[in-house]
Design an enzyme around this catalytic site. Structure first.
Site, PDB file in Angstrom:
ATOM      1  N   LEU A 250     -26.701 -55.896  21.229  1.00  9.49           N
ATOM      2  CA  LEU A 250     -25.695 -55.506  20.244  1.00  9.49           C
ATOM      3  C   LEU A 250     -26.396 -55.024  18.988  1.00  9.49           C
ATOM      4  CD1 LEU A 250     -22.892 -58.234  20.501  1.00  9.49           C
ATOM      5  CD2 LEU A 250     -22.829 -55.874  21.310  1.00  9.49           C
ATOM      6  N   GLY A 253     -28.242 -48.737  16.353  1.00  8.15           N
ATOM      7  CA  GLY A 253     -29.396 -47.913  16.027  1.00  8.15           C
ATOM      8  C   GLY A 253     -29.116 -46.454  16.348  1.00  8.15           C
ATOM      9  N   CYS A 260     -34.778 -45.307  31.800  1.00  8.58           N
ATOM     10  CA  CYS A 260     -33.780 -45.933  32.676  1.00  8.58           C
ATOM     11  C   CYS A 260     -32.330 -45.675  32.273  1.00  8.58           C
ATOM     12  CB  CYS A 260     -34.035 -47.431  32.733  1.00  8.58           C
ATOM     13  SG  CYS A 260     -35.714 -47.789  33.236  1.00  8.58           S
ATOM     14  N   ARG A 327     -40.255 -41.127  26.936  1.00  8.84           N
ATOM     15  CA  ARG A 327     -39.163 -40.556  27.717  1.00  8.84           C
ATOM     16  C   ARG A 327     -37.808 -40.826  27.059  1.00  8.84           C
ATOM     17  NH1 ARG A 327     -40.694 -42.518  33.657  1.00  8.84           N
ATOM     18  NH2 ARG A 327     -41.713 -44.163  32.465  1.00  8.84           N
TER      19      ARG A 327
HETATM   20  C1  UGA Z   1     -33.894 -51.245  30.763  1.00  7.88           C
HETATM   21  C2  UGA Z   1     -33.229 -52.589  31.096  1.00  7.88           C
HETATM   22  O1  UGA Z   1     -33.154 -53.403  29.929  1.00  7.88           O
HETATM   23  C3  UGA Z   1     -34.008 -53.344  32.180  1.00  7.88           C
HETATM   24  O2  UGA Z   1     -33.309 -54.513  32.549  1.00  7.88           O
HETATM   25  C4  UGA Z   1     -34.153 -52.418  33.410  1.00  7.88           C
HETATM   26  O3  UGA Z   1     -34.925 -53.034  34.427  1.00  7.88           O
HETATM   27  C5  UGA Z   1     -34.836 -51.139  32.991  1.00  7.88           C
HETATM   28  O4  UGA Z   1     -34.044 -50.489  31.966  1.00  7.88           O
HETATM   29  C6  UGA Z   1     -34.959 -50.257  34.208  1.00  7.88           C
HETATM   30  O5  UGA Z   1     -33.926 -49.873  34.774  1.00  7.88           O
HETATM   31  O6  UGA Z   1     -36.084 -50.008  34.668  1.00  7.88           O
HETATM   32  P1  UGA Z   1     -35.955 -50.463  29.221  1.00  7.88           P
HETATM   33  O7  UGA Z   1     -35.338 -49.109  29.307  1.00  7.88           O
HETATM   34  O8  UGA Z   1     -37.390 -50.591  29.535  1.00  7.88           O
HETATM   35  O9  UGA Z   1     -35.170 -51.522  30.190  1.00  7.88           O
HETATM   36  O10 UGA Z   1     -35.788 -50.998  27.722  1.00  7.88           O
HETATM   37  P2  UGA Z   1     -34.653 -51.766  26.890  1.00  7.88           P
HETATM   38  O11 UGA Z   1     -35.310 -52.840  26.132  1.00  7.88           O
HETATM   39  O12 UGA Z   1     -33.505 -52.136  27.727  1.00  7.88           O
HETATM   40  O13 UGA Z   1     -34.225 -50.648  25.840  1.00  7.88           O
HETATM   41  C7  UGA Z   1     -33.606 -49.426  26.240  1.00  7.88           C
HETATM   42  C8  UGA Z   1     -33.145 -48.666  25.030  1.00  7.88           C
HETATM   43  O14 UGA Z   1     -32.022 -49.309  24.432  1.00  7.88           O
HETATM   44  C9  UGA Z   1     -34.188 -48.544  23.923  1.00  7.88           C
HETATM   45  O15 UGA Z   1     -34.144 -47.229  23.413  1.00  7.88           O
HETATM   46  C10 UGA Z   1     -33.727 -49.536  22.873  1.00  7.88           C
HETATM   47  O16 UGA Z   1     -34.114 -49.176  21.573  1.00  7.88           O
HETATM   48  C11 UGA Z   1     -32.227 -49.447  23.048  1.00  7.88           C
HETATM   49  N1  UGA Z   1     -31.505 -50.669  22.579  1.00  7.88           N
HETATM   50  C12 UGA Z   1     -31.669 -51.849  23.236  1.00  7.88           C
HETATM   51  C13 UGA Z   1     -30.640 -50.584  21.497  1.00  7.88           C
HETATM   52  O17 UGA Z   1     -30.470 -49.496  20.886  1.00  7.88           O
HETATM   53  N2  UGA Z   1     -29.949 -51.700  21.099  1.00  7.88           N
HETATM   54  C14 UGA Z   1     -30.099 -52.895  21.739  1.00  7.88           C
HETATM   55  O18 UGA Z   1     -29.426 -53.864  21.319  1.00  7.88           O
HETATM   56  C15 UGA Z   1     -30.974 -52.970  22.826  1.00  7.88           C
END
Ligand code: UGA
Length: 439
Positions: A250, A253, A260, A327
């Protein structure tokens, strides 16, 4: 167990290394001999905290091997994991050509019956297609059983997530295969869900789509908070106390990026379309995210009118901290836009600069020194919440920049901190701050 893992990207490498760490003998196969050479010497080909130590430890104790030859890698394996990429096609669907190539390589090289485990994120139905493809092409009268075992690790904390995940999902056609995989994964000591193959494939897409939905939801709330004078951080905190909602994902940003969420949300929309289902909710999630990535440009233009000739310090290139992966990073959208608008851009990132140089066709300066990036800048734009950006003494902005105007796409600083500084500050879903000095 003797395990072969095809593909040494984020998923394959971390999976292979983790399986060797819990006691299996693992050989990782990659078509790129240079990668294999490096990995064999214990040099990781991706940046991931904790990975290097585990690679070196397990090479040294004789449980982890690397090869570019499928015959060598697949010889004697009991179980073969497919962990190659499924990049996005132009129409949003998943490109399965690497998975299909892995299938053909397995068929050509196995000499006994094996279990093939698909780790790659693949559309529902792919596991069956891959099983058929392999069994149609085997040359030694052998056949394979198939299992879907999606991964849930996050880049930047992939090693931690592999050992401390919430669940392991195993989709199979029969109980015996499920039991074998459960036994392989037992040392991870996590809840194991045994299910059918299609549901396992769907769990992966649904989980990523739901997390992306949470992010786009809070980003919409953030934009509304700005219009209505509320603070999205307080709102998210208040929502997160409710255990039915939960506090994670939550954080408002400039939108989600990475390899992914953008790819998997598009693929699920496509998958739904193929089944004559308009996934309107997910389409909106994607649209909100696309708009969110450019939100700071509007804020910058409404502050400055024009940025022509202005020096812009872009802080962060990676899509998130602790990775050198760009990416679908908002930086890929923001920087060309700033350049097009005539800004003179210097981009800072502690580890993603060399990857960034391969990606940008526009002329910009790069630095791995945060203070150098800020020097004489007219404004700073925070794209990635790197620890050193979050922990910077806010007086550094005023000391180094021509005008300390900061557009923070990751809400790195508490408003209390900002109000005590000389920084003119714009963030996401929170009130802006203009100190007397820069008014
Ligand atoms: C995501 C999932 O979290 C993993 O569970 C999954 O295995 C992975 O994709 C995949 O399918 O391989 P990932 O993309 O590595 O993991 O990174 P995240 O930490 O989930 O962040 C993804 C994006 O969401 C980032 O740009 C991050 O900045 C953004 N985000 C995340 C937000 O803007 N707000 C949040 O509260 C959380």
């Amino acid at each position: 167990m003797k395990i072969a893992v095809i593909g040494t990207g984020y998923v394959g490498l971390v999976t292979g290394v983790a399986l060797s760490e819990i006691g299996h003998t693992v050989i990782c196969i990659d078509v790129d001999p240079e990668k294999v050479e490096k990995l064999s010497q214990g040099i990781p080909t991706i940046y991931e905290p904790g990975l290097k130590e585990l690679i070196q430890k397990n090479i040294n104790n004789g449980r982890l091997f690397f090869t570019s030859e499928h015959r060598r890698g697949l010889e004697g394996a009991d179980v073969v994991y497919i962990a190659v990429g499924t990049p996005q096609r132009r129409d949003g669907s998943a490109n399965l050509s690497y998975v299909e190539q892995a299938a053909v390589d397995i068929a050509a090289n196995i000499t006994r019956n094996v279990i093939v485990v698909i780790k790659s994120t693949v559309p529902v139905g792919t596991n069956f297609h891959i099983k058929e493809l392999i069994n149609r092409n085997t040359v030694n009268g052998v056949h394979v059983r198939i299992a879907s075992n999606p991964e849930f690790l996050r880049e930047g904390s992939a090693v931690h997530d592999t050992f401390h995940g919430d669940r392991i999902v195993i989709g199979t056609e029969d109980g015996e295969t499920a039991d074998i995989l459960a036994e392989i994964n037992k040392p991870f000591d996590m809840p194991i869900l045994k299910t059918d193959i299609s549901s396992a494939e769907m769990i992966k897409y649904s989980s990523n789509a739901f997390l992306a939905t949470k992010i786009s939801f809070i980003n919409e709330i953030a934009n509304l908070c700005e219009s209505l004078g509320a603070n999205v951080e307080e709102v998210a905190k208040g929502m997160g106390f409710d255990h039915r909602i939960g506090p994670d994902f939550l954080k408002a940003g400039i939108g989600y990026g990475g390899s992914c969420f953008p790819k998997d949300t598009n693929a699920l929309v496509q998958l739904a379309g193929n089944a004559d289902h308009e996934f309107n909710l997910l389409k909106s999630v994607i649209e909100v995210n696309n708009n969110q990535q450019l939100l700071l440009i509007d804020k910058i233009l409404s502050r400055f009118g024009s940025v022509r000739g202005k020096r812009a310090a872009v802080l962060g290139l990676a899509f998130k901290p602790n990775t050198d992966d760009l990416r679908e990073s908002p930086a890929l959208v923001m920087i060309p836009k700033l350049v097009k608008l005539g800004a003179d851009v210097i981009a800072y990132d502690p580890i993603a600069v060399s990857n960034a140089k391969k990606q940008f066709s526009v002329e910009i300066e790069y630095t791995e020194d945060l203070n150098e990036a800020l020097q004489d800048a007219d404004f700073a734009v925070i794209i990635t919440d790197w620890a050193d950006v979050k922990n910077i003494d806010l007086s550094a902005f005023a000391a180094a920049m021509r005008t300390p105007v900061v557009f923070d796409g990751r809400n790195c600083y508490s408003l209390d901190r900002v109000r005590k500084s000389e920084v003119e500050y714009y963030s996401i879903g929170r009130p802006s701050h203009t100190p007397e000095l820069t008014k």
